[in-house]
Design an enzyme around this catalytic site. Structure first.
Site, PDB file in Angstrom:
ATOM      1  N   SER A 224      48.725  38.587  33.667  1.00  0.00           N
ATOM      2  CA  SER A 224      49.345  39.618  34.766  1.00  0.00           C
ATOM      3  C   SER A 224      50.489  40.326  33.833  1.00  0.00           C
ATOM      4  O   SER A 224      50.177  41.201  33.013  1.00  0.00           O
ATOM      5  CB  SER A 224      49.808  38.826  35.982  1.00  0.00           C
ATOM      6  OG  SER A 224      49.798  40.085  36.941  1.00  0.00           O
ATOM      7  N   ASP A 455      39.752  41.462  41.083  1.00  0.00           N
ATOM      8  CA  ASP A 455      41.083  41.088  41.060  1.00  0.00           C
ATOM      9  C   ASP A 455      42.148  41.905  41.980  1.00  0.00           C
ATOM     10  O   ASP A 455      42.249  43.058  41.659  1.00  0.00           O
ATOM     11  CB  ASP A 455      41.646  41.016  39.688  1.00  0.00           C
ATOM     12  CG  ASP A 455      42.967  40.524  39.422  1.00  0.00           C
ATOM     13  OD1 ASP A 455      44.112  40.701  40.248  1.00  0.00           O
ATOM     14  OD2 ASP A 455      43.226  39.915  38.349  1.00  0.00           O
ATOM     15  N   HIS A 483      43.055  36.494  41.257  1.00  0.00           N
ATOM     16  CA  HIS A 483      43.976  37.306  40.285  1.00  0.00           C
ATOM     17  C   HIS A 483      43.797  36.269  38.925  1.00  0.00           C
ATOM     18  O   HIS A 483      43.891  34.863  38.749  1.00  0.00           O
ATOM     19  CB  HIS A 483      45.256  37.055  40.672  1.00  0.00           C
ATOM     20  CG  HIS A 483      46.475  37.922  39.867  1.00  0.00           C
ATOM     21  ND1 HIS A 483      45.950  38.955  39.114  1.00  0.00           N
ATOM     22  CD2 HIS A 483      47.467  37.575  39.739  1.00  0.00           C
ATOM     23  CE1 HIS A 483      47.173  39.077  38.567  1.00  0.00           C
ATOM     24  NE2 HIS A 483      48.069  38.343  38.803  1.00  0.00           N
TER      25      HIS A 483
END
Length: 513
Positions: A224, A455, A483
């Site tokens: 991320s 996502d 995610h």
């Protein structure tokens, strides 16, 4: 929304991969060499040559240490900070080196990731080949922290009922003094470090960590927001970039308003997928078609604030807190039943679960204390990394764009996120230090960029963009919800990543896992 891995950690799947690799190429025929002999940046010798002292720490099998880093790498005489580090060391004769890991954020704790979940977020192959190393980035957790409000003031900042209807022009104006007070508290309680929580300072910390861990090349698995660390590292230190995996990538070429708008569209897509799944269950609070259910959702959410719904601890649910509660379970498909239950309880007039979900995202404990300063770090880092102009007119323009891109939940999520960040950063005591730009990292070895097709927090288009911008980017696709991709039970993804990190094997084409 913070892009961190705020999701349930899945046990690694043991099922065999189907159609794993369409072909591989070997980027390095030898193991990663240790004992760093890379030239040290001038003026930073004392930092790069420090020796770590490892001590056993909880839980069993972990070792902890601290690394001293300058607050400002351009002016190392201006003061130091401490970076907390933890490792799970391998005793294998086939040790490759250190694998540095970051869970995302801004504000995610790498120490917590490795201490609590190393066995779940890394495979046996990685733990056999590498010392698994996590660190708390500057400002985070056990490292020298960013500090803004105490628990009571943070509670009021996040949960107090506004004087004006959320989303109105009067509400936006109301936020200015509120955000200025927050920024002033952050500066007073943190000091000069507040101006150096940016992504490039963190990338420089990573090179320092590489050196003191004894590695010539950095091996890295970042999730991320952690993909920004990795991409900027490759840009700053292409010659030191070894095998980098960037999972749930962020597009560095987008300016902040577009970034937030695209992200909110991602959450909208995830919410639609949740509704489609919900309608197949008997406990679903919706009826009819998907579009009908989305309309039912919007009507319910639009009326929450006026109904003054409360949790069993007496707190009132605001529209912005509702946005946080909606987004949190969308990070992980396994949390969809909780989202369905929350909506059912809202229909019945009970906001308890909604407040609990918001608390989970905000790291708030049941007694009103906070487990970390994630909100403070998120704000500080986003202000330094982003671009925020136009005053309240600019804030409103992006709120309108978000509402058009994500008409069911976008407005609610952005009340707690874009509105806060936009106004805070326009009143932040330090200017932005990063301009949005495509990162090419010319000269870096092949870099794996992972993206999941639906996502919510880091939309798949961002992975496509980062992979295409990087001179040596290689896109790896996970088809599915949720995610990030690695350690999500997809054997194709896990084996592709492991083969790359351990043996340097790079897929010739995207395996489309």
């Amino acid at each position: 929304m913070r892009n961190s891995q705020r999701r349930a950690i899945a046990v690694l799947a043991t099922a065999a991969a189907a159609g794993l690799l369409a072909g591989c190429t070997l980027i390095s025929p030898t193991r990663t060499q240790t004992e760093s002999e890379v030239p040290i940046p001038a003026g930073l010798e004392s930092y790069y040559q420090q020796e770590l002292e490892w001590s056993p720490c909880e839980p069993e099998g972990r070792e902890c240490s601290t690394v001293t880093a300058p607050i400002d790498y351009e002016n190392p005489g201006d003061g130091d900070i401490e970076l907390a580090v933890v490792r799970v060391a391998t005793d294998s004769d086939d040790r490759v080196g250190s694998l540095l890991m970051n869970p995302g954020g801004p504000g995610g704790s790498g120490v917590e990731l490795v201490q609590q979940a190393a066995e779940y977020v890394t495979s046996d192959a990685l733990r056999e080949s590498f010392d698994i190393v996590g660190w708390d980035p500057r400002g985070v957790g056990l490292s020298t922290p960013v500090q803004c409000y105490d628990d009571a003031d943070m509670d009021a900042f996040l949960y107090s009922v506004p004087a004006n209807p959320t989303g109105s022009d009067a509400w936006l104006a109301e936020q200015v003094d509120r955000e200025k007070a927050f920024a002033d508290a952050c500066l007073e309680n943190t000091g000069p470090l507040l101006g150096f929580i940016d992504v490039e300072s963190n990338a420089r910390d990573m090179d320092l960590l590489r050196a003191v861990l004894g590695d010539k090349k950095l091996t890295y698995l970042g999730f991320s927001y952690g993909t920004s660390f990795g991409a900027h590292y490759a840009e700053l230190f292409p010659e030191n970039a070894g095998r980098l995996v960037l999972d749930g990538a962020i597009d560095p070429s987008l300016e902040s308003p577009e970034t937030f708008t695209v992200q909110m569209a991602g959450f909208e897509n995830a919410y639609r997928a949740f509704v489609e799944d919900c309608l197949l269950t008997s406990a679903c609070p919706f009826t009819g078609t998907v579009d009908t259910a989305l309309a039912q959702s919007k009507t319910l959410f639009d009326g929450v604030e006026a109904r003054e719904l409360r949790s069993d601890d007496g707190r009132q649910l605001t529209a912005s807190t509702l946005g946080t509660a909606l987004s949190y379970p969308l990070y992980d498909e396994g949390s969809w039943p909780a989202l369905s239950q929350m909506i059912s309880e809202l229909e019945e007039g009970d906001a308890t679960l909604a407040l609990q979900l918001a608390d989970g995202y905000n790291s708030r404990n049941d007694d009103g204390t906070y487990a970390d300063q994630a909100t403070a770090v998120y704000t500080a880092a986003t202000c330094l990394d982003g671009q925020f102009t136009g005053g309240l007119d600019g804030t409103r323009a992006t709120l309108d764009a978000i509402d058009a891109a994500a008409p069911t939940i976008g407005a609610f999520v952005s009340y707690a996120d874009w509105a806060h960040i936009s106004i805070a950063c326009q009143n932040w005591p330090f200017p932005s230090s990063i301009e949005a730009h495509a990162i090419t990292a010319d000269g870096a070895a092949p870099i794996l960029v992972l993206g999941t097709t639906n996502d919510p927090a880091t939309p798949y288009t961002w992975a496509e963009a980062m992979a295409s911008q990087l001179d040596s980017g290689v896109l790896i696709t996970r088809e599915g919800e949720g995610h990030t991709a690695y350690a999500q039970g997809n054997a194709c993804i896990d084996e592709t990543v492991d083969d790359y990190l351990v043996d340097g094997l790079v897929p010739v084409t995207d395996p489309l896992c």
